[in-house]
Design a protein around this motif. Structure first.
Motif, mmCIF file in Angstrom:
data_model
loop_
_atom_site.group_PDB
_atom_site.id
_atom_site.type_symbol
_atom_site.label_atom_id
_atom_site.label_comp_id
_atom_site.label_asym_id
_atom_site.label_seq_id
_atom_site.Cartn_x
_atom_site.Cartn_y
_atom_site.Cartn_z
ATOM 1 N N VAL A 88 70.398 -113.980 107.767
ATOM 2 C CA VAL A 88 70.432 -114.379 106.337
ATOM 3 C C VAL A 88 71.296 -115.895 106.389
ATOM 4 C CG1 VAL A 88 69.256 -114.650 104.120
ATOM 5 C CG2 VAL A 88 68.669 -113.220 106.133
ATOM 6 N N GLY A 91 71.373 -118.918 107.301
ATOM 7 C CA GLY A 91 70.346 -119.722 107.822
ATOM 8 C C GLY A 91 70.546 -120.828 106.933
ATOM 9 N N ARG A 94 72.992 -122.802 108.147
ATOM 10 C CA ARG A 94 72.424 -123.678 109.698
ATOM 11 C C ARG A 94 73.518 -123.525 110.386
ATOM 12 N NH1 ARG A 94 70.362 -129.595 110.665
ATOM 13 N NH2 ARG A 94 69.113 -128.625 112.576
ATOM 14 N N ARG A 316 72.916 -114.751 94.281
ATOM 15 C CA ARG A 316 72.572 -115.773 94.992
ATOM 16 C C ARG A 316 73.500 -116.640 96.047
ATOM 17 N NH1 ARG A 316 68.360 -119.069 91.476
ATOM 18 N NH2 ARG A 316 70.633 -120.042 91.094
ATOM 19 N N PHE A 321 76.350 -129.341 97.731
ATOM 20 C CA PHE A 321 76.441 -129.986 98.792
ATOM 21 C C PHE A 321 77.276 -130.221 99.667
ATOM 22 C CE2 PHE A 321 80.741 -131.771 96.847
ATOM 23 C CZ PHE A 321 80.131 -131.457 95.973
ATOM 24 N N ALA A 326 70.472 -129.197 103.957
ATOM 25 C CA ALA A 326 69.470 -129.108 102.700
ATOM 26 C C ALA A 326 69.885 -128.343 101.071
ATOM 27 C CB ALA A 326 68.612 -128.911 103.143
ATOM 28 N N ARG A 327 69.555 -128.394 99.400
ATOM 29 C CA ARG A 327 69.738 -127.625 98.576
ATOM 30 C C ARG A 327 69.292 -125.943 98.733
ATOM 31 N NH1 ARG A 327 70.890 -129.692 93.465
ATOM 32 N NH2 ARG A 327 72.948 -130.436 93.613
ATOM 33 N N ASP A 328 69.984 -125.626 99.935
ATOM 34 C CA ASP A 328 68.150 -124.588 100.319
ATOM 35 C C ASP A 328 69.606 -123.260 99.761
ATOM 36 O OD1 ASP A 328 67.445 -123.000 103.244
ATOM 37 O OD2 ASP A 328 66.551 -122.567 100.857
ATOM 38 N N SER A 329 68.624 -121.444 98.921
ATOM 39 C CA SER A 329 69.650 -120.616 98.781
ATOM 40 C C SER A 329 69.022 -119.067 99.679
ATOM 41 C CB SER A 329 69.485 -120.347 97.386
ATOM 42 O OG SER A 329 68.264 -120.512 96.915
ATOM 43 N N CYS A 330 70.341 -118.570 98.773
ATOM 44 C CA CYS A 330 69.120 -117.084 99.522
ATOM 45 C C CYS A 330 69.330 -116.149 98.602
ATOM 46 C CB CYS A 330 69.897 -116.461 100.619
ATOM 47 S SG CYS A 330 71.382 -116.115 101.523
ATOM 48 N N LEU A 331 69.381 -115.134 98.452
ATOM 49 C CA LEU A 331 69.287 -113.866 97.110
ATOM 50 C C LEU A 331 70.416 -112.386 98.387
ATOM 51 C CD1 LEU A 331 66.087 -112.972 95.578
ATOM 52 C CD2 LEU A 331 68.385 -113.999 95.234
ATOM 53 N N SER A 344 62.887 -112.763 103.300
ATOM 54 C CA SER A 344 61.801 -112.470 102.146
ATOM 55 C C SER A 344 60.913 -112.136 102.918
ATOM 56 C CB SER A 344 62.000 -113.693 101.434
ATOM 57 O OG SER A 344 61.156 -114.553 103.371
#
Lengths: 352, 368
Positions: A88, A91, A94, A316, A321, A326-331, A344
């Motif tokens: 995760v 991910g 990338r 999180r 940048f 991309a400006r992505d996130s995960c917990l 998720s």
């Protein structure tokens, strides 16, 4: 590199020596007319001279992006990524950390930065097909002493964290043998470590990841508020040393950073340097932000998450940048076996 | 194809070369000096002199060539095209796109999208002429290691899909056969410089590269500020180096008909008691670029402002950076142009947090 070694007419070389310009690289610092004036050579002679010197410093022929994409230039981009040890988390990035350049991990205390850093030091040791680089890590501590007990715990729990790796591979790696720990109590020690001791380890091929935990500690403590320019200069020198290491050895560098509060007045000043709704910004300002290639932030959120019998505070990981993300996130949560992202939908209990 | 007998060499040397079998000056220039001296029966010194004399027939930079200069009318008639940015509002603000033959500077804080715009231009310059592009090639000089080839490949693929959706006649369909991700990557030349000396050396060698690759229409330096923001004991040395570099870039832009684009960083400066963000590299550097664009955040949106241009008025437009590349801003600023196909493919990838709340949902993306 001396001027005699250039493939030039001896007449030109003599004129350059008479002009006392110095070493070959100094020739690049002069313009055409300046060189004509200093060496009394004709314009075409000076052009040959400049071209010959330039060719010394640009030995590599230009490559096409297609060659890079097909993996034909491993010294530029080997196409690998350093896994964070969890699919995760990988991910969001990338695939993992880029194997070159400065990646920053910023966040308030207790957010899990050192946990992630230690996990990286373990995962870099796996073979390439399991997301590592098959080599060790160097961990430079500037704040507290290295959390050796937690490292031992993480090491013992690797089989349960990395269920994707066959158990015999996991047990064949002697993790703590390949993690070198340095303590730097002040800026002088830090610079000495980075410019002298690190290259030795890199040249021996024992280390392919450098972690600095943390960058902010020494720079914030050694400079007063009004010594901004002085601090910028030292920061730039430090960053330059890191970049040079990274370029010479294709070394990924993870810099852990602290955060400061965002002042109400300059909300646009540093708007790009932090997530949009964040109340904190990574420390050390624009001078440091300009040196960093990938900026990640971790924050602690209210609430807890559970996984099996374990429970952890909700956190999180966010990309602020990066040139390729991309400006992505995960917990994620910090568990006994390490840091694991939450796929998720996450299992949450709403107890605050 | 000048014959050796007609070249301005001394008679004894000419006789030796003709006896050795050389017929044209081109043959003489193609060999290395050592080879020439061996095959032509000359000493090394003579061989070097021969090559130098023959080369002086070629135009040297700064030597002025044969042209007398042109009138303003001739310049106007030489329409130079522009490279589109795929963000239609920015193209409009720039008067068509990034101009060929001029220098453009992109300033902004980290993460604004300067590298993304540079990569987008590297792709857009290759769009075939029948689609309104230049069908040219691009050179990307990387000084900070921010080029990740997977990202370029993604943007190339998106550009190919965009053009495929728009083909209307046989000529365009034909051109599309050569317009693939591989060809886009293949015509993008990459150079890596680790410090300012390497950058100066690379720029010194670029004119020769541009002559050998005449289809190049775009030169990108990302970033130009990075290698120069080291500690210089003497800032005047840095200013001198930068102005020399600017001269070379401006000359390359006009002589070789390429658009030169470079990126600059921002730095904080104390102005009237307030800390302000200004472009780095000093006040005098500001004069080097013909056109300057500032990428910044404002009210939760990314804005591109044209703040120096000899032909366009100062304006700000919104843009976004998506998986496909540099595009118009999302639904907040809809523009009734052919770019709407991009907006629909954008709706799936909500990757720009131009909205006030960041994306908090955990998301697993496909790995490498």
């Amino acid at each position: 590199m001396s001027i005699e070694q250039l493939e030039l007419n001896p007449r030109i070389i003599k004129a350059v020596n008479n002009a006392n310009i110095g070493v070959a690289r100094d020739i690049l610092k002069y313009s055409g007319p300046d060189l004509q004036r200093l060496t009394r050579l004709s314009a075409s002679d000076v052009h040959h001279l400049q071209t010959a010197v330039a060719a010394l410093f640009c030995k590599k022929t230009p490559v096409s992006a297609l060659q890079l994409y097909r993996g034909e230039c491993p010294e530029w981009d080997c196409g690998l990524r350093v896994s964070l040890g969890c699919p995760v988390l990988d991910g969001v990035l990338r695939g993992g950390l880029l194997p070159w350049g400065l990646t920053e991990l910023a966040g308030p205390s207790g957010a899990g930065k050192s946990q992630l850093a230690m996990q990286l030091c373990l995962s870099v040791q796996y073979p390439v097909q399991y997301g590592g680089l098959g080599s060790g890590a160097l961990y430079i501590c500037t704040e507290d002493s290295f959390p050796i007990r937690r490292l031992k715990q993480l090491q013992n729990e690797q089989p349960s964290l990395r269920s994707d790796v066959p158990p015999d591979v996991v047990s064949s790696i002697c993790f703590s043998d390949n993690i070198y720990v340095e303590h730097a109590a002040d800026l002088g020690a830090l610079m000495a470590c980075v410019s002298q001791r690190v290259p030795v380890l890199l040249a021996q091929g024992r280390v392919r990841l450098l972690v600095v935990d943390s960058v902010a500690a020494l720079f914030r403590s050694e400079f007063q508020a009004d010594q901004g320019l002085e601090r910028s200069r030292h920061l730039t020198a430090f960053a330059t040393a890191l970049h040079k290491l990274s370029a010479s050895y294709q070394l990924p560098i993870l810099c852990v950073n602290q955060v400061t509060d965002v002042m109400e007045g300059d909300s646009n000043h540093d708007a790009g340097l932090r997530p949009v709704d964040s109340k904190v910004v990574p420390a050390l300002g624009m001078a440091w932000a300009n040196q960093v290639m990938v900026r990640l932030m971790v924050t602690r959120l209210p609430g807890a998450v559970s996984m099996g019998t374990q429970s952890s505070a909700r956190r999180r990981l966010e990309v602020v940048f990066a040139p390729h993300l991309a400006r992505d996130s995960c917990l994620f949560g910090v568990w006994r076996e390490g840091t694991r992202g939450l796929p998720s939908p996450p299992t949450q209990d709403t107890s605050s | 194809m000048k014959p050796v007998s007609a070249s301005p060499l001394s008679p004894s040397v000419k006789v030796k070369l003709l006896n050795a079998g050389f017929l044209t000056s081109e043959e003489l220039l193609q060999l290395k000096p050592l080879q020439l001296s061996k095959e032509g029966g000359l000493s090394l010194e003579e061989a070097l002199e021969v090559q130098q004399i023959l080369r002086e027939g070629v135009d040297l930079p700064g030597e002025g060539g044969a042209g007398l200069g042109s009138t303003a009318l001739e310049l106007l008639q030489q329409e130079e095209r522009s490279i589109v940015t795929f963000c239609s509002s920015l193209d409009a603000a720039l008067g068509g796109g990034v101009p060929v033959g001029k220098t453009t500077e992109l300033c902004g804080t980290p993460g604004m999208g300067k590298t993304q715009l540079c990569l987008q231009l590297c792709i857009d310059v290759q769009i075939p002429e029948c689609f309104g592009g230049l069908g040219g090639e691009a050179v990307f000089v990387d000084t900070e290691g921010s080029l990740v080839v997977q990202r370029v490949a993604d943007m190339a693929q998106a550009a190919v899909q965009h053009c495929c959706l728009q083909d209307q006649d046989a000529e365009q369909r034909d051109a599309l056969k050569d317009f693939t991700t591989e060809s886009l990557l293949g015509h993008l030349y990459l150079m890596r410089c680790h410090d300012y000396v390497e950058l100066l050396a690379q720029v010194q060698l670029l004119p020769d590269f541009l002559v050998k690759n005449p289809k190049v229409r775009l030169l990108v330096i990302d970033s130009l500020a990075f290698p120069f923001r080291r500690h210089f004991e003497d800032l005047s040395v840095r200013t001198r180096l930068l102005s020399g570099l600017a001269q070379q870039l401006i000359r390359m832009a006009s002589q070789h008909r390429v658009a030169v684009v470079w990126t600059n960083q921002m730095t904080s400066q104390l102005r009237g008691g307030q800390w302000e963000l200004v472009p780095a590299l000093g006040e005098s550097w500001g004069h080097s670029a013909t056109q300057r664009l500032l990428l910044h955040w404002s009210g939760g949106r990314r804005l591109a402002s044209v703040f120096k241009s000899p032909s366009q008025s100062e304006s700000s437009v919104a843009y976004s950076v998506t998986r496909e590349g540099f595009r118009d801003a999302g639904p907040l600023a809809s523009s009734p142009s052919g770019r709407e196909q991009d907006s629909s493919s954008q709706s799936e990838s909500k990757q720009d947090s131009s909205s006030q709340s960041g994306s908090k949902r955990p998301r697993t993306q496909e790995g490498q």
